[in-house]
Design a protein around this motif. Structure first.
Motif, short mmCIF file in Angstrom:
data_model
loop_
_atom_site.label_atom_id
_atom_site.label_comp_id
_atom_site.label_asym_id
_atom_site.label_seq_id
_atom_site.Cartn_x
_atom_site.Cartn_y
_atom_site.Cartn_z
N ARG A 51 -7.56 82.16 44.07
CA ARG A 51 -7.54 80.73 43.76
C ARG A 51 -6.13 80.20 43.94
O ARG A 51 -5.15 80.91 43.73
CB ARG A 51 -7.97 80.47 42.31
N VAL A 52 -6.03 78.92 44.28
CA VAL A 52 -4.74 78.26 44.46
C VAL A 52 -4.43 77.45 43.20
O VAL A 52 -5.31 76.80 42.63
CB VAL A 52 -4.78 77.34 45.70
N SER A 53 -3.17 77.49 42.81
CA SER A 53 -2.68 76.70 41.69
C SER A 53 -1.34 76.10 42.05
O SER A 53 -0.51 76.76 42.68
CB SER A 53 -2.53 77.58 40.44
N VAL A 54 -1.13 74.85 41.68
CA VAL A 54 0.18 74.22 41.83
C VAL A 54 0.76 74.11 40.44
O VAL A 54 0.15 73.53 39.54
CB VAL A 54 0.09 72.84 42.50
N GLY A 55 1.93 74.75 40.25
CA GLY A 55 2.52 74.77 38.91
C GLY A 55 4.02 74.61 38.94
O GLY A 55 4.69 74.90 39.93
N ARG A 56 4.54 74.16 37.82
CA ARG A 56 5.98 73.89 37.67
C ARG A 56 6.70 75.11 37.09
O ARG A 56 7.23 75.08 36.00
CB ARG A 56 6.17 72.66 36.80
N PHE A 57 6.70 76.18 37.86
CA PHE A 57 7.36 77.42 37.46
C PHE A 57 8.65 77.63 38.26
O PHE A 57 9.10 78.76 38.46
CB PHE A 57 6.41 78.61 37.67
N THR A 58 9.27 76.55 38.71
CA THR A 58 10.38 76.62 39.66
C THR A 58 11.70 77.10 39.05
O THR A 58 12.66 77.29 39.79
CB THR A 58 10.59 75.28 40.37
N GLN A 59 11.76 77.31 37.77
CA GLN A 59 12.95 77.92 37.16
C GLN A 59 12.97 79.42 37.45
O GLN A 59 13.97 80.10 37.22
CB GLN A 59 13.00 77.66 35.66
N HIS A 60 11.84 79.95 37.93
CA HIS A 60 11.74 81.34 38.37
C HIS A 60 11.87 81.38 39.88
O HIS A 60 11.20 80.61 40.57
CB HIS A 60 10.38 81.94 37.99
N LEU A 95 9.90 75.76 29.10
CA LEU A 95 11.18 76.47 29.07
C LEU A 95 12.19 75.67 28.26
O LEU A 95 12.35 74.47 28.50
CB LEU A 95 11.73 76.66 30.49
N PRO A 96 12.86 76.29 27.29
CA PRO A 96 13.86 75.56 26.50
C PRO A 96 14.95 74.99 27.40
O PRO A 96 15.45 75.66 28.30
CB PRO A 96 14.44 76.63 25.57
N GLY A 97 15.29 73.72 27.19
CA GLY A 97 16.36 73.08 27.92
C GLY A 97 16.00 72.65 29.33
O GLY A 97 16.82 72.04 30.01
N ALA A 98 14.80 72.96 29.80
CA ALA A 98 14.38 72.59 31.15
C ALA A 98 13.75 71.20 31.13
O ALA A 98 13.37 70.68 30.07
CB ALA A 98 13.40 73.61 31.71
N ALA A 99 13.60 70.62 32.31
CA ALA A 99 12.94 69.32 32.43
C ALA A 99 11.53 69.40 31.88
O ALA A 99 10.89 70.47 31.91
CB ALA A 99 12.92 68.89 33.89
N SER A 100 11.02 68.29 31.40
CA SER A 100 9.67 68.24 30.85
C SER A 100 8.66 68.79 31.85
O SER A 100 8.66 68.40 33.02
CB SER A 100 9.31 66.80 30.50
N GLY A 101 7.83 69.72 31.40
CA GLY A 101 6.80 70.30 32.27
C GLY A 101 7.23 71.58 32.97
O GLY A 101 6.40 72.29 33.51
N GLU A 102 8.54 71.89 32.99
CA GLU A 102 9.00 73.15 33.60
C GLU A 102 8.60 74.28 32.67
O GLU A 102 8.90 74.26 31.48
CB GLU A 102 10.51 73.15 33.79
N ALA A 103 7.93 75.28 33.22
CA ALA A 103 7.32 76.31 32.38
C ALA A 103 7.69 77.72 32.82
O ALA A 103 8.16 77.95 33.94
CB ALA A 103 5.80 76.16 32.41
#
Length: 119
Positions: A51-60, A95-103
């Motif tokens: 399955r495809v997912s678009v997510g805000r995991f860009t701190q990784h 994620l603490p200190g990250a932009a809203s929605g960054e996970a």
């Protein structure tokens, strides 16, 4: 900032209705069409398919996500994010200190069988 807990709900009307399963990230690419920085993840859920997912995991960095086991909700309605139809919600926490929605993603402490039900 802490928020108050939500009211109690019956298991049968909430968690029992969700199909939450374990998958493995097999592909990670930036998704330029998303409204905010995001990755398009392809996740293998074993006998339940990819399955495809678009997510805000860009701190990784992508290489940190690739091969990781993650937890996803398979029976939410697909949702369009930019030009992509996101078919599964990968669960994460802010994620603490990250932009809203960054996970950061939820993952088991030990490897488990792909497609395993989360309970």
């Amino acid at each position: 900032m802490a928020t108050e807990l939500k009211g109690t709900v019956p298991y049968e009307e909430t968690l029992a209705r969700l199909d939450i399963r374990l998958g493995r990230v097999v592909e990670v690419v930036p998704e330029p069409s998303a409204p905010r920085p995001a990755y398009r993840l392809t996740v293998d859920f074993g006998r339940y398919g990819r399955r495809v997912s678009v997510g805000r995991f860009t701190q990784h960095p992508p290489e940190e996500l690739l091969g990781r086991q993650v937890v996803g909700v398979l029976n939410f309605e697909p949702r369009r994010v930019g030009d992509v139809l996101s078919e599964v919600l990968i669960l994460g926490v802010q994620l603490p200190g990250a932009a809203s929605g960054e996970a950061t993603f939820l993952t088991p402490a030990r490897e488990a069988k792909l497609g395993s039900k989360v309970f």
